[in-house]
Motif scaffolding. Structure first.
Motif, PDB file in Angstrom:
ATOM      1  N   MET A   1     -10.085 -30.269  24.415  1.00 40.30           N
ATOM      2  CA  MET A   1     -10.160 -29.137  23.472  1.00 40.30           C
ATOM      3  C   MET A   1     -11.471 -28.384  23.646  1.00 40.30           C
ATOM      4  O   MET A   1     -11.500 -27.149  23.664  1.00 40.30           O
TER       5      MET A   1
ATOM      6  N   ASN B   1     -11.313 -26.481  26.851  1.00 39.12           N
ATOM      7  CA  ASN B   1     -10.408 -25.347  26.699  1.00 39.12           C
ATOM      8  C   ASN B   1     -11.081 -24.228  25.916  1.00 39.12           C
ATOM      9  O   ASN B   1     -10.943 -23.056  26.253  1.00 39.12           O
ATOM     10  N   HIS B   2     -11.819 -24.590  24.924  1.00 36.12           N
ATOM     11  CA  HIS B   2     -12.548 -23.599  24.132  1.00 36.12           C
ATOM     12  C   HIS B   2     -13.605 -22.898  24.985  1.00 36.12           C
ATOM     13  O   HIS B   2     -13.736 -21.661  24.939  1.00 36.12           O
TER      14      HIS B   2
ATOM     15  N   GLY C   1      -9.928 -21.101  24.005  1.00 36.97           N
ATOM     16  CA  GLY C   1      -9.164 -21.852  23.015  1.00 36.97           C
ATOM     17  C   GLY C   1      -7.678 -21.579  23.013  1.00 36.97           C
ATOM     18  O   GLY C   1      -6.994 -21.922  22.058  1.00 36.97           O
TER      19      GLY C   1
ATOM     20  N   ILE D   1      -5.527 -24.877  22.661  1.00 34.31           N
ATOM     21  CA  ILE D   1      -5.938 -25.868  21.665  1.00 34.31           C
ATOM     22  C   ILE D   1      -4.772 -26.277  20.763  1.00 34.31           C
ATOM     23  O   ILE D   1      -4.658 -27.421  20.374  1.00 34.31           O
TER      24      ILE D   1
ATOM     25  N   PHE E   1      -3.834 -30.015  20.068  1.00 35.07           N
ATOM     26  CA  PHE E   1      -3.875 -30.505  18.693  1.00 35.07           C
ATOM     27  C   PHE E   1      -2.590 -31.252  18.342  1.00 35.07           C
ATOM     28  O   PHE E   1      -2.628 -32.272  17.660  1.00 35.07           O
TER      29      PHE E   1
END
Length: 159
Positions: free
Chosen positions: A36, A39-40, A45, A48, A52
């Motif tokens: 995450m 990825n951000h 993001g 995400i 999640f």
């Protein structure tokens, strides 16, 4: 909990399994958190939400076995026999042990198998003159108890 209580060995094996499973889930969750974060940093993001959902799945399914193992140990602890009149609860009825060398004399392979160790480990313990007593339990199983000096002789002093 229905049925007979598990033995302590069965309960400890189940606890070990559940703890290892929980450790695996935590490692997966850690990897997801790192994913995450990456990825951000690198994709703004965009992924995400999917990551999640995977993390939520682990959270929903990962620790049920741990909770049941905790409950099982609680039941085992509550069901342990108690005898307030005996100051040394649990130590009675075992009898005296025999030295490891005497227990295994002329039959090291069989003695090692009964103790759950290798013949080499048994032979090494005997040669190094470790103070080990072998106790035969009422059910025919054996257990070994080692007596050691504390603090250990010849230990290095703290500096």
């Amino acid at each position: 909990m229905n049925g007979p209580l598990p033995t302590m060995q069965e309960a400890s094996q189940e606890a070990e399994f559940q703890l290892c499973a929980a450790k695996d889930v935590l490692e997966w969750q850690h990897a997801l958190i790192k994913a995450m974060h990456l990825n951000h940093l690198h994709d703004g993001g965009k992924g995400i939400g999917d990551l999640f959902q995977v993390a939520k799945y682990f959270n929903d399914t990962g620790f049920g076995g741990v909770y049941s193992a905790i409950d099982e140990f609680r039941v085992l602890g509550e069901s342990a026999p108690q005898n307030a009149e005996m100051p040394n609860r649990g130590a009675h009825g075992i009898g005296t042990g025999v030295p490891l060398a005497e227990f295994s004399k002329g039959r090291q392979m069989e003695a090692a198998a009964r103790l759950g160790i290798t013949q080499q480990a048994l032979n090494t313990a005997i040669k190094s003159k470790r103070q080990i007593q072998v106790l035969e339990m009422q059910d025919g199983s054996v257990t070994a108890i080692e007596t050691k000096a504390f603090p250990a002789p010849n230990r290095r002093a703290r500096q």
